[in-house]
Design a protein around this motif. Structure first.
Motif, PDB file in Angstrom:
ATOM      1  N   ASN A  24       0.817  -1.212   0.000  1.00  0.00           N
ATOM      2  CA  ASN A  24       0.000   0.000   0.000  1.00  0.00           C
ATOM      3  C   ASN A  24       0.852   1.264   0.000  1.00  0.00           C
ATOM      4  O   ASN A  24       0.526   2.246  -0.652  1.00  0.00           O
ATOM      5  N   ALA A  25       1.930   1.252   0.732  1.00  0.00           N
ATOM      6  CA  ALA A  25       2.784   2.438   0.827  1.00  0.00           C
ATOM      7  C   ALA A  25       3.393   2.786  -0.526  1.00  0.00           C
ATOM      8  O   ALA A  25       3.436   3.957  -0.926  1.00  0.00           O
ATOM      9  N   ALA A  26       3.863   1.767  -1.232  1.00  0.00           N
ATOM     10  CA  ALA A  26       4.451   2.022  -2.553  1.00  0.00           C
ATOM     11  C   ALA A  26       3.388   2.534  -3.522  1.00  0.00           C
ATOM     12  O   ALA A  26       3.632   3.468  -4.313  1.00  0.00           O
ATOM     13  N   ILE A  27       2.208   1.925  -3.472  1.00  0.00           N
ATOM     14  CA  ILE A  27       1.114   2.381  -4.347  1.00  0.00           C
ATOM     15  C   ILE A  27       0.749   3.819  -4.015  1.00  0.00           C
ATOM     16  O   ILE A  27       0.531   4.652  -4.911  1.00  0.00           O
ATOM     17  N   ALA A  28       0.663   4.129  -2.740  1.00  0.00           N
ATOM     18  CA  ALA A  28       0.308   5.489  -2.325  1.00  0.00           C
ATOM     19  C   ALA A  28       1.346   6.498  -2.807  1.00  0.00           C
ATOM     20  O   ALA A  28       0.997   7.585  -3.293  1.00  0.00           O
ATOM     21  N   ASP A  29       2.624   6.139  -2.702  1.00  0.00           N
ATOM     22  CA  ASP A  29       3.670   7.057  -3.173  1.00  0.00           C
ATOM     23  C   ASP A  29       3.581   7.263  -4.686  1.00  0.00           C
ATOM     24  O   ASP A  29       3.769   8.384  -5.185  1.00  0.00           O
ATOM     25  N   ALA A  30       3.302   6.171  -5.401  1.00  0.00           N
ATOM     26  CA  ALA A  30       3.194   6.290  -6.863  1.00  0.00           C
ATOM     27  C   ALA A  30       1.994   7.147  -7.257  1.00  0.00           C
ATOM     28  O   ALA A  30       2.074   7.984  -8.168  1.00  0.00           O
ATOM     29  N   ILE A  31       0.858   6.941  -6.568  1.00  0.00           N
ATOM     30  CA  ILE A  31      -0.318   7.773  -6.861  1.00  0.00           C
ATOM     31  C   ILE A  31      -0.036   9.234  -6.532  1.00  0.00           C
ATOM     32  O   ILE A  31      -0.404  10.148  -7.281  1.00  0.00           O
ATOM     33  N   GLU A  32       0.630   9.448  -5.395  1.00  0.00           N
ATOM     34  CA  GLU A  32       0.981  10.823  -5.004  1.00  0.00           C
ATOM     35  C   GLU A  32       1.896  11.468  -6.039  1.00  0.00           C
ATOM     36  O   GLU A  32       1.752  12.655  -6.377  1.00  0.00           O
ATOM     37  N   SER A  33       2.836  10.686  -6.581  1.00  0.00           N
ATOM     38  CA  SER A  33       3.744  11.228  -7.609  1.00  0.00           C
ATOM     39  C   SER A  33       2.967  11.607  -8.870  1.00  0.00           C
ATOM     40  O   SER A  33       3.208  12.665  -9.467  1.00  0.00           O
ATOM     41  N   CYS A  34       2.046  10.744  -9.290  1.00  0.00           N
ATOM     42  CA  CYS A  34       1.230  11.067 -10.467  1.00  0.00           C
ATOM     43  C   CYS A  34       0.386  12.310 -10.225  1.00  0.00           C
ATOM     44  O   CYS A  34       0.274  13.191 -11.093  1.00  0.00           O
ATOM     45  N   THR A  35      -0.203  12.375  -9.049  1.00  0.00           N
ATOM     46  CA  THR A  35      -1.040  13.529  -8.739  1.00  0.00           C
ATOM     47  C   THR A  35      -0.227  14.810  -8.721  1.00  0.00           C
ATOM     48  O   THR A  35      -0.650  15.849  -9.261  1.00  0.00           O
ATOM     49  N   GLN A  36       0.948  14.769  -8.093  1.00  0.00           N
ATOM     50  CA  GLN A  36       1.802  15.955  -8.063  1.00  0.00           C
ATOM     51  C   GLN A  36       2.277  16.333  -9.456  1.00  0.00           C
ATOM     52  O   GLN A  36       2.424  17.525  -9.766  1.00  0.00           O
ATOM     53  N   ALA A  37       2.535  15.334 -10.287  1.00  0.00           N
ATOM     54  CA  ALA A  37       2.962  15.628 -11.660  1.00  0.00           C
ATOM     55  C   ALA A  37       1.842  16.348 -12.423  1.00  0.00           C
ATOM     56  O   ALA A  37       2.084  17.340 -13.125  1.00  0.00           O
TER      57      ALA A  37
END
Length: 875
Positions: free
Chosen positions: A485-498
């Motif tokens: 979950n943590a890795a998925i959350a970081d990846a989603i956060e990166s996409c959102t920030q991008a």
């Protein structure tokens, strides 16, 4: 007496003292014209006044007034009869009877005397008038005779005037004829004189040419040209016009070489002399041609000093990639320097012309500039096109090059226009300025025509770079679908920030393109620019939507795992460990997606509002003839009406300038909202898993008749309590969205047109709470919809099942009220149905008017099925 005394007003009684004492005022007998003269009333008044004068010392004014009033009352109302005796009721007035009788006799004598005098005067006046009648008849007859004679004289005068007018008209006609003859004779004389003079001039022009007297030749040719009109129809002078043209050509040949030399040497006297000769022959255009020929070489030589082969390109072709950039002179850098040289030369020559040829100075300035630009037009076009191609090849901005070239031309045009601005202005100054503008801006006419294509390439390259910034985070997210979950959350956060990072640049690209259009084409291509920007931004939004799809796929995988885990749980849901809350890190990342989508939608709305404002300003500027866009209307005829019609369409209410972008943005936002809503429903679906197959609804409990124990209340099921507990913590989950500053700032910009500038802190907090409350309501309503859907899928309801469902529905409605969400109609319909027993529910009268009919019928059917099963079990 009334008719007699009315004529007495012209007399005044004079004479002895007695007559003065007995005088009467004739105006007393005039009357008022409506009621007439009342003799009785007059007599009573006279007696009362007489008594007042004689016995005023003995009797008070009040008694005399009473007597007067009594008399008037007895004889008022227009009574013309004989006056009655005056009755004084007071005994003290009896002594006045004798005096009244005396006074009446006195009045009678007085009236008799007046009547006599009137009779005498009337007789006298009548006699005099009768004696004067014959004389008046004679005078009237004489007057009649004289008027007859006067009438005859007037008729005679009128007749004489008529005869004189006829003779005068005849005379005037003769005079006009004589005047016309005289005028024609003068014209004939002048024509003969001009013909004779022209013949003499033609005979002497050749000898004047041989002497080389240019001034005299110019004067003679001018006289010949002026007299040519008079002898144009004379056969003997039919070849004069051809000869005149030959003479003027010979004169021009003799003058142009020394005049051009004089222009080159700035010989003021020679220029004045030779120019005056050409002006006599109306050859001012030749003066301009010679002036240009004398100075055009300096302008062209400076233009040819620029080499089209760039040093950097040559160095790279030779293998030297370390060539210094400072040695490279691009065309957009060369052009301002060349224009400054041109301006310096023409300004110096213009000032010299103002001193020596003030009438031709403006014409000469415009002529040399136009000739200069016409001579370099093809070379200018080639150099600019090559520079744009090179810029595109080295990943530079062709529009930046074109804009810099336009700015250079614009500055040169402004400097030239200031030279032509003088007091008093030249009569053709506006024509000169318009011609200069067409010539100068015509150099980039082809590039302006292709501007939308250049803009599409520019905008597409910018948006492609922004889309490239989203590719890496999206690819990384797709690779981590099976991770923690943590890795998925970081990846989603990166996409959102991008995506969040490209929102402002994406809108800035649209605003910058509009500014470039206004600067480069003065708004001439704004309609095509809006189309290009709309299509490019919509395409970028579709690419940004790929990142949202990647987020959706990652969440879909997580929900499938969760669902499979829940299916392994027992139906009674005793294993509570499987119903932990959603992972905090993924939840925060998903809610950031929601915030990002709202910001994107708001930013696009601001962009369109700014575009609308710019279009309105542009439309108002087109009303001024000095605006630069009118030059392009001249260069591209027929486009003014087309552009004005399009701008009117843009300004119409409710018209979107970016329709494709608007649709793409709303699709993007709806996709993001649905993504968040689906994720928030994972826990709802987990709570409702197995609710329709639960045995709670068909359970039948036989009451123990051994002991008469009371029935205890039914508690809500674990399905609905789990759902309610989750919904109660949803507001806390939205507290992670603490960074609303950017979103609030963007939304406040949209409101600036209607509200005060800037929002207070309380307004921002209210905006944040409103956004969170809106989404909390959406989530709760969606959960309510899923819960109601699953309830209606229950196959049958027993009596115990109805009690259990009623407890669940009441509990869930309380949860909705605690969250300030209205209870949906279908859920309230279920609650209403469950409040009736199985017998009452079948009666149609118990069905509420404001219920959902299909839901009511479904619950009735479920209860009927449940009752049938209960009867079978009991049997």
């Amino acid at each position: 007496l009334q008719s007699l005394f009315l004529s007495f007003s012209v007399f005044r009684i004079s004479g002895e003292r007695e007559r003065e004492r007995m005088a009467l005022d004739a105006r007393t007998f005039e009357g008022d014209g409506e009621e007439g003269f009342d003799a009785c009333k007059w007599l009573n008044v006279e007696i009362a006044e007489r008594l007042a004068r004689n016995v005023g010392d003995r009797i008070g004014e009040d008694k005399i007034s009473a007597a007067r009033v009594t008399s008037e009352a007895e004889h008022g109302g227009g009574n013309n009869g004989v006056p009655h005796d005056v009755t004084l009721r007071d005994p003290d007035l009896d002594v006045l009877d004798s005096q009244v009788l005396d006074y009446l006799g006195e009045l009678e004598v007085k009236l008799q005397l007046i009547a006599n005098d009137l009779d005498t005067n009337i007789s006298t006046q009548t006699r005099k008038a009768y004696e004067q009648m014959p004389e008046a008849r004679k005078e009237l007859e004489v007057l009649r005779q004289k008027s007859g004679a006067m009438r005859k004289q007037i008729r005679s005068i009128v007749s004489n005037i008529s005869n004189t007018g006829q003779s005068v008209g005849y005379t005037m006609g003769n005079i006009q004829l004589v005047d016309r003859v005289q005028t024609n004779m003068k014209a004939a004389r002048d024509a003969l004189g001009e013909a004779a003079g022209m013949a003499q001039l033609l005979a002497t022009v050749e000898s004047t040419f041989q002497r080389g007297d240019l001034k005299t030749i110019g004067r003679q040719l001018k006289q010949i040209r002026e007299g040519l009109e008079s002898v144009r129809g004379v056969p003997e002078f039919s070849g004069v016009e051809t000869k005149l043209h030959e003479f003027e050509e010979r004169l021009q040949t003799m003058v142009q070489t020394p005049l051009q030399k004089a222009f080159e040497d700035h010989d003021a006297e020679a220029v004045k002399h030779l120019s005056s000769i050409l002006l006599l022959s109306k050859r001012s255009d030749v003066i301009g041609t010679l002036f240009v020929s004398a100075h055009i070489f300096k302008l062209q030589s400076s233009w040819e000093s620029f080499s089209p082969i760039q040093p950097r390109v040559a160095a790279e072709s030779a293998g030297d990639t370390d060539a210094p950039a400072k040695d490279v002179l691009m065309f957009e850098d060369f052009l301002p320097e060349w224009l400054r040289k041109v301006l310096s030369i023409v300004e110096s020559e213009y000032k010299w012309c103002l001193e020596n040829l003030p009438e031709q100075a403006d014409f000469l300035l415009v002529n040399i500039i136009e000739t200069c630009f016409i001579s370099v037009k093809q070379s200018f076009k080639n150099r600019l096109q090559n520079r744009l191609s090179v810029a595109k090849a080295v990943d530079a901005s062709p529009l930046a090059v074109l804009l810099k070239v336009k700015k250079s031309l614009e500055e040169f045009m402004g400097s030239t226009k200031s030279l032509l601005t003088r007091d008093p202005p030249h009569k053709d100054s506006e024509t000169f300025v318009e011609g200069l503008a067409l010539c100068i801006y015509g150099q980039i006419k082809d590039q302006v025509l292709l501007y939308p294509l250049l803009e599409r390439q520019e905008i597409s390259s910018f948006y492609n770079k922004l889309a490239g910034e989203l590719q890496n985070p999206t690819a990384k997210l797709r690779q981590l679908t099976l991770s923690s979950n943590a890795a998925i959350a970081d990846a989603i956060e990166s996409c959102t920030q991008a995506i969040h990072g490209v929102i402002h640049p994406a809108c800035k690209i649209g605003e910058d393109s509009l500014l470039r259009c206004l600067s480069t084409t003065d708004g001439f291509k704004i309609d095509e620019l809006l189309l290009v920007a709309d299509e490019s931004l919509a395409a970028f939004l579709e690419k940004a939507g790929l990142s949202l799809k990647a987020i959706q796929e990652s969440l879909k995988d997580r929900s499938l795992k969760s669902s499979s885990g829940m299916k392994s749980v027992e139906s009674d849901m005793q294993d509570q460990s499987q119903q932990d809350a959603l992972p905090e890190d993924i939840l925060v990342a998903i809610l950031r997606v929601l915030q990002m989508a709202a910001l994107f939608l708001t930013s696009i709305s601001i962009l369109e509002a700014n575009l609308h404002s710019s279009v309105s300003v542009l439309k108002s500027q087109w009303e001024y003839k000095s605006d630069g866009i009118h030059v392009w209307f001249k260069l591209f005829p027929g486009q003014r009406e087309v552009h004005e019609g399009k701008l009117e369409g843009f300004q119409a209410g409710g018209v979107s300038l970016l329709p494709c972008t608007d649709k793409a943005t709303r699709d993007f936002n709806m996709f993001a909202e649905q993504l968040v809503l689906d994720f928030m429903m994972i826990k709802v679906k987990e709570s409702l898993l197995g609710i329709e197959e639960s045995k709670l609804w068909s359970r039948i409990e036989n009451k123990d008749k051994t002991f008469d124990l009371p029935s205890f209340s039914v508690f809500p099921s674990k399905h609905v309590t789990s759902l309610g507990e989750y919904l109660l913590i949803v507001p806390q989950q939205f507290e992670v969205l603490d960074n609303f500053d950017e979103l609030n700032s963007s939304r406040s910009k949209i409101k600036e047109g209607d509200e005060e500038e800037g929002d207070t802190k309380e307004d921002q907090v209210q905006e944040q709470n409103s956004f969170a409350a809106e989404w909390i309501t959406k989530i709760v309503e969606e959960a309510s919809r899923l819960y109601t859907r699953d309830i209606l899928r229950i196959p049958k309801l027993s009596e115990n099942g109805c009690s259990q469902l009623q407890a669940d529905v009441d509990y869930f409605c309380n949860i909705l009220q605690a969250l300030f969400v209205p209870v949906p109609l279908n859920l309230s319909t279920i609650a209403s149905n469950l409040s009736f027993n199985s017998e009452e529910v079948r009666l149609s009268k118990n069905q509420p008017k404001n219920c959902d009919v299909s839901t009511w019928d479904r619950i009735v059917k479920m209860r009927v099925e449940g009752k049938g099963s209960s009867n079978k079990s009991s049997r």
